[in-house]
Design a protein around this motif. Sequence first.
Motif, PDB file in Angstrom:
ATOM      1  N   ARG A  38      35.311  17.222 -10.601  1.00 38.49           N
ATOM      2  CA  ARG A  38      35.766  16.567  -9.378  1.00 38.49           C
ATOM      3  C   ARG A  38      37.250  16.240  -9.469  1.00 38.49           C
ATOM      4  NH1 ARG A  38      37.201  11.798  -7.520  1.00 38.49           N
ATOM      5  NH2 ARG A  38      36.870  10.813  -9.518  1.00 38.49           N
ATOM      6  N   LEU A  42      40.314  17.581  -7.117  1.00 37.80           N
ATOM      7  CA  LEU A  42      41.198  16.631  -6.452  1.00 37.80           C
ATOM      8  C   LEU A  42      42.663  16.946  -6.730  1.00 37.80           C
ATOM      9  CD1 LEU A  42      41.662  14.000  -4.854  1.00 37.80           C
ATOM     10  CD2 LEU A  42      41.444  12.772  -7.016  1.00 37.80           C
ATOM     11  N   TYR A  56      40.523  14.234   3.639  1.00 37.52           N
ATOM     12  CA  TYR A  56      40.316  15.358   2.715  1.00 37.52           C
ATOM     13  C   TYR A  56      40.517  14.929   1.263  1.00 37.52           C
ATOM     14  CZ  TYR A  56      40.596  19.895   0.500  1.00 37.52           C
ATOM     15  OH  TYR A  56      40.376  20.958  -0.329  1.00 37.52           O
ATOM     16  N   GLN A  57      41.579  14.209   0.993  1.00 42.40           N
ATOM     17  CA  GLN A  57      41.849  13.803  -0.389  1.00 42.40           C
ATOM     18  C   GLN A  57      40.852  12.761  -0.886  1.00 42.40           C
ATOM     19  OE1 GLN A  57      43.774  15.610  -1.985  1.00 42.40           O
ATOM     20  NE2 GLN A  57      44.983  16.545  -0.388  1.00 42.40           N
ATOM     21  N   GLY A  59      37.769  12.621   0.098  1.00 37.82           N
ATOM     22  CA  GLY A  59      36.428  13.133   0.282  1.00 37.82           C
ATOM     23  C   GLY A  59      35.782  13.780  -0.931  1.00 37.82           C
ATOM     24  N   TRP A  60      36.505  13.937  -2.038  1.00 37.38           N
ATOM     25  CA  TRP A  60      35.925  14.605  -3.206  1.00 37.38           C
ATOM     26  C   TRP A  60      34.883  13.714  -3.855  1.00 37.38           C
ATOM     27  CZ3 TRP A  60      36.333  19.539  -3.558  1.00 37.38           C
ATOM     28  CH2 TRP A  60      37.436  20.174  -3.019  1.00 37.38           C
ATOM     29  N   ASN A  79      33.190  18.175  -1.150  1.00 36.17           N
ATOM     30  CA  ASN A  79      34.093  17.360  -0.354  1.00 36.17           C
ATOM     31  C   ASN A  79      33.361  16.977   0.918  1.00 36.17           C
ATOM     32  OD1 ASN A  79      36.206  16.416   1.400  1.00 36.17           O
ATOM     33  ND2 ASN A  79      37.636  17.370  -0.013  1.00 36.17           N
ATOM     34  N   SER A  81      34.531  15.392   3.612  1.00 35.43           N
ATOM     35  CA  SER A  81      35.325  15.231   4.838  1.00 35.43           C
ATOM     36  C   SER A  81      34.972  16.317   5.853  1.00 35.43           C
ATOM     37  CB  SER A  81      36.812  15.267   4.513  1.00 35.43           C
ATOM     38  OG  SER A  81      37.182  16.544   4.091  1.00 35.43           O
ATOM     39  N   ALA A  84      36.961  19.736   5.546  1.00 33.57           N
ATOM     40  CA  ALA A  84      36.969  20.409   4.243  1.00 33.57           C
ATOM     41  C   ALA A  84      36.617  21.888   4.345  1.00 33.57           C
ATOM     42  CB  ALA A  84      36.015  19.708   3.287  1.00 33.57           C
TER      43      ALA A  84
END
Length: 140
Positions: A38, A42, A56-57, A59-60, A79, A81, A84
């Motif tokens: 993960r 990222l 997005y950032q 959401g990992w 992810n 988001s 994604a």
Amino acid sequence: MGMEIEGLDKFDRYLLKKAQDVPKESYKIMRKLGTVARKKALTRGKAEVKKIEGDYQRGWKRGKAYRASDGSYRVKVYNSSMQAHWIERGHRIVGKKPEKKEHGFAKGKFVLDKSMREFQENEMVDMIGDWLDEMLDKGL
């Protein structure tokens, strides 16, 4: 003086099979592998996707480790988001509502695919090897 690689591979496979008989330890290493994977995704996502803020950032995620129907242990990295899948695979660029004219195609970044390949080639084998060494030290 040398070492036979084929015998070492068989021994590693034997150790891995024996270690999988200890479910608590197997889940533990899968969680560790998932966390490192993960983090890899990222960092690659931050490097390749220019917009730093946003879902997005953040959401990992790493899912729970589980045992699949074939007996192997797995962990899911994804992810969550909304955008994604557009960033991963690409998307059409469409104009505003009245016309909705297509202006082109944004190519996918394939952040997750690239980072997982890199992780499998470089770090995963080393982490599993270290884990097998620990299991041997504990007496398996």
